[in-house]
Design a protein around this motif. Structure first.
Motif, PDB file in Angstrom:
ATOM      1  N   CYS A 234      -5.562   1.524  10.591  1.00 24.25           N
ATOM      2  CA  CYS A 234      -4.716   1.061   9.484  1.00 24.25           C
ATOM      3  C   CYS A 234      -3.709   0.023   9.962  1.00 24.25           C
ATOM      4  O   CYS A 234      -3.519  -1.025   9.326  1.00 24.25           O
ATOM      5  CB  CYS A 234      -3.986   2.237   8.846  1.00 24.25           C
ATOM      6  SG  CYS A 234      -5.029   3.364   7.877  1.00 24.25           S
ATOM      7  N   TRP A 235      -3.063   0.313  11.081  1.00 27.03           N
ATOM      8  CA  TRP A 235      -2.066  -0.626  11.596  1.00 27.03           C
ATOM      9  C   TRP A 235      -2.713  -1.922  12.077  1.00 27.03           C
ATOM     10  O   TRP A 235      -2.121  -3.001  11.956  1.00 27.03           O
ATOM     11  CB  TRP A 235      -1.245   0.029  12.696  1.00 27.03           C
ATOM     12  CG  TRP A 235      -0.309   1.079  12.179  1.00 27.03           C
ATOM     13  CD1 TRP A 235       0.421   1.041  11.023  1.00 27.03           C
ATOM     14  CD2 TRP A 235       0.017   2.338  12.800  1.00 27.03           C
ATOM     15  NE1 TRP A 235       1.161   2.192  10.887  1.00 27.03           N
ATOM     16  CE2 TRP A 235       0.945   3.001  11.956  1.00 27.03           C
ATOM     17  CE3 TRP A 235      -0.388   2.966  13.977  1.00 27.03           C
ATOM     18  CZ2 TRP A 235       1.471   4.258  12.260  1.00 27.03           C
ATOM     19  CZ3 TRP A 235       0.139   4.214  14.286  1.00 27.03           C
ATOM     20  CH2 TRP A 235       1.055   4.854  13.435  1.00 27.03           C
ATOM     21  N   SER A 236      -3.933  -1.852  12.613  1.00 28.60           N
ATOM     22  CA  SER A 236      -4.635  -3.073  13.025  1.00 28.60           C
ATOM     23  C   SER A 236      -4.944  -3.950  11.819  1.00 28.60           C
ATOM     24  O   SER A 236      -4.933  -5.186  11.919  1.00 28.60           O
ATOM     25  CB  SER A 236      -5.936  -2.714  13.761  1.00 28.60           C
ATOM     26  OG  SER A 236      -5.665  -2.105  15.005  1.00 28.60           O
ATOM     27  N   ALA A 237      -5.242  -3.311  10.669  1.00 30.12           N
ATOM     28  CA  ALA A 237      -5.500  -4.054   9.434  1.00 30.12           C
ATOM     29  C   ALA A 237      -4.210  -4.446   8.727  1.00 30.12           C
ATOM     30  O   ALA A 237      -4.253  -5.004   7.628  1.00 30.12           O
ATOM     31  CB  ALA A 237      -6.382  -3.216   8.511  1.00 30.12           C
ATOM     32  N   LYS A 238      -3.073  -4.136   9.348  1.00 29.90           N
ATOM     33  CA  LYS A 238      -1.741  -4.495   8.837  1.00 29.90           C
ATOM     34  C   LYS A 238      -1.394  -3.771   7.543  1.00 29.90           C
ATOM     35  O   LYS A 238      -0.690  -4.314   6.677  1.00 29.90           O
ATOM     36  CB  LYS A 238      -1.607  -6.021   8.647  1.00 29.90           C
ATOM     37  CG  LYS A 238      -2.012  -6.836   9.858  1.00 29.90           C
ATOM     38  CD  LYS A 238      -1.301  -6.381  11.124  1.00 29.90           C
ATOM     39  CE  LYS A 238      -1.777  -7.148  12.345  1.00 29.90           C
ATOM     40  NZ  LYS A 238      -1.284  -6.582  13.620  1.00 29.90           N
ATOM     41  N   LEU A 239      -1.867  -2.541   7.420  1.00 33.43           N
ATOM     42  CA  LEU A 239      -1.511  -1.727   6.271  1.00 33.43           C
ATOM     43  C   LEU A 239      -0.206  -0.987   6.536  1.00 33.43           C
ATOM     44  O   LEU A 239       0.178  -0.760   7.679  1.00 33.43           O
ATOM     45  CB  LEU A 239      -2.613  -0.712   5.964  1.00 33.43           C
ATOM     46  CG  LEU A 239      -4.022  -1.234   5.742  1.00 33.43           C
ATOM     47  CD1 LEU A 239      -4.926  -0.092   5.285  1.00 33.43           C
ATOM     48  CD2 LEU A 239      -4.053  -2.381   4.742  1.00 33.43           C
ATOM     49  N   THR A 240       0.436  -0.574   5.463  1.00 37.77           N
ATOM     50  CA  THR A 240       1.573   0.324   5.546  1.00 37.77           C
ATOM     51  C   THR A 240       1.046   1.746   5.408  1.00 37.77           C
ATOM     52  O   THR A 240       0.226   2.023   4.521  1.00 37.77           O
ATOM     53  CB  THR A 240       2.580   0.036   4.421  1.00 37.77           C
ATOM     54  OG1 THR A 240       3.086  -1.290   4.592  1.00 37.77           O
ATOM     55  CG2 THR A 240       3.730   1.023   4.445  1.00 37.77           C
ATOM     56  N   VAL A 241       1.467   2.639   6.276  1.00 35.00           N
ATOM     57  CA  VAL A 241       0.995   4.026   6.253  1.00 35.00           C
ATOM     58  C   VAL A 241       2.044   4.911   5.600  1.00 35.00           C
ATOM     59  O   VAL A 241       3.219   4.891   5.989  1.00 35.00           O
ATOM     60  CB  VAL A 241       0.681   4.524   7.678  1.00 35.00           C
ATOM     61  CG1 VAL A 241       0.320   6.005   7.662  1.00 35.00           C
ATOM     62  CG2 VAL A 241      -0.471   3.708   8.271  1.00 35.00           C
ATOM     63  N   ALA A 242       1.612   5.681   4.605  1.00 36.70           N
ATOM     64  CA  ALA A 242       2.509   6.588   3.887  1.00 36.70           C
ATOM     65  C   ALA A 242       2.063   8.025   4.114  1.00 36.70           C
ATOM     66  O   ALA A 242       0.866   8.314   4.202  1.00 36.70           O
ATOM     67  CB  ALA A 242       2.490   6.274   2.391  1.00 36.70           C
ATOM     68  N   ASP A 243       3.040   8.940   4.206  1.00 37.71           N
ATOM     69  CA  ASP A 243       2.708  10.357   4.356  1.00 37.71           C
ATOM     70  C   ASP A 243       3.329  11.210   3.258  1.00 37.71           C
ATOM     71  O   ASP A 243       3.317  12.436   3.336  1.00 37.71           O
ATOM     72  CB  ASP A 243       3.110  10.879   5.738  1.00 37.71           C
ATOM     73  CG  ASP A 243       4.606  10.707   6.022  1.00 37.71           C
ATOM     74  OD1 ASP A 243       5.339  10.278   5.114  1.00 37.71           O
ATOM     75  OD2 ASP A 243       5.022  11.018   7.150  1.00 37.71           O
ATOM     76  N   THR A 244       3.882  10.559   2.241  1.00 40.40           N
ATOM     77  CA  THR A 244       4.409  11.287   1.083  1.00 40.40           C
ATOM     78  C   THR A 244       3.666  10.828  -0.161  1.00 40.40           C
ATOM     79  O   THR A 244       3.271   9.655  -0.259  1.00 40.40           O
ATOM     80  CB  THR A 244       5.920  11.045   0.911  1.00 40.40           C
ATOM     81  OG1 THR A 244       6.170   9.631   0.847  1.00 40.40           O
ATOM     82  CG2 THR A 244       6.696  11.637   2.069  1.00 40.40           C
ATOM     83  N   PRO A 245       3.438  11.717  -1.131  1.00 39.71           N
ATOM     84  CA  PRO A 245       2.606  11.389  -2.294  1.00 39.71           C
ATOM     85  C   PRO A 245       3.115  10.176  -3.069  1.00 39.71           C
ATOM     86  O   PRO A 245       4.315   9.944  -3.190  1.00 39.71           O
ATOM     87  CB  PRO A 245       2.680  12.659  -3.148  1.00 39.71           C
ATOM     88  CG  PRO A 245       2.992  13.750  -2.184  1.00 39.71           C
ATOM     89  CD  PRO A 245       3.883  13.124  -1.160  1.00 39.71           C
TER      90      PRO A 245
END
Length: 229
Positions: A80-91
């Protein structure tokens, strides 16, 4: 200060991609899986290619991650980080969701275009039965390429995450080149169990359901230089 997670990961494995980078134990099941830097990089590249080529995500899109510390979780997060996405862990509203099969019931709280389930099989085997509304991550990701060239710019949250990781590496006493033993119950945050060691080019021994009686022998066998406090 580093501001590109993909570059930090690449630098961490550059010296010797064949050395064990991440070793996974689950003392409740007896699992042990060892990945070299090159092997983990292949999983990361396949994940990033899945996100970009199949799901058609672009930098700044959001991935939801409902996964415990695990070697496959490392592949998902770094992909995900390689694709430059933001990662979320809350709904919330996300563009793609990754969930352990034990947590798919929580998916109703997320609005996601694409959903992938992970059985977290120790050998990375596909699932025999896939939860309704999900695709099997392992089955889908294996068909994608082993190489991915990230953008030279970091993702929108990279600088903040790496600043936190650098600070935690200092707090946790991780030195450059350490082989770090991690009790995942004590350190469930990927900033601790994944990014902080990578900022020091350290290698990881992740232990779920850690049996304290096995720590002395594991420290010797795995050549641990620093158990996380």
């Amino acid at each position: 200060m580093a501001d590109n997670i993909a570059r930090v990961f690449a630098d961490a494995i550059a010296t010797d991609p064949t050395r064990p980078l991440l070793t996974w134990y689950d003392d409740a099941t007896g699992e042990r899986t060892e990945l070299s830097g090159a092997t983990l990089a292949n999983w990361v590249a396949k994940t990033a290619n899945l996100l970009v080529d199949e799901v058609a995500l672009v930098p700044g899109d959001v991935a939801g991650v409902l996964l415990p510390p695990h070697w496959q979780t490392a592949a998902v997060l770094l992909g995900c980080w390689s694709a430059k996405l933001t990662v979320a862990d809350t709904p919330g509203d996300v563009d793609v969701l990754f969930a352990a099969v034990s947590r798919v019931a929580e998916a109703d709280a997320w609005s996601a275009g694409e959903r992938y389930a992970l059985a977290l099989d120790p050998f990375g085997l596909p699932m025999r039965q896939v939860p309704a509304g999900f695709a099997d991550f392992v089955g889908e990701v294996r068909g994608h390429g082993d190489h991915f060239t990230p953008s030279p710019q970091g993702g929108p949250g990279d600088a903040d995450l790496l600043a936190r990781a650098d600070a935690r590496a200092t707090e946790l006493g991780i030195a450059v080149g350490d082989r770090v033993l991690v009790d995942t119950a004590r350190h469930p945050d990927p900033v601790d169990w994944l990014l902080a060691p990578l900022t020091r080019a350290a290698t990881l021994v992740l232990c779920a359901n850690l049996d304290p009686t096995r720590v002395p022998s594991r420290t010797t066998t795995e050549k641990i230089t620093h158990p996380l406090p």
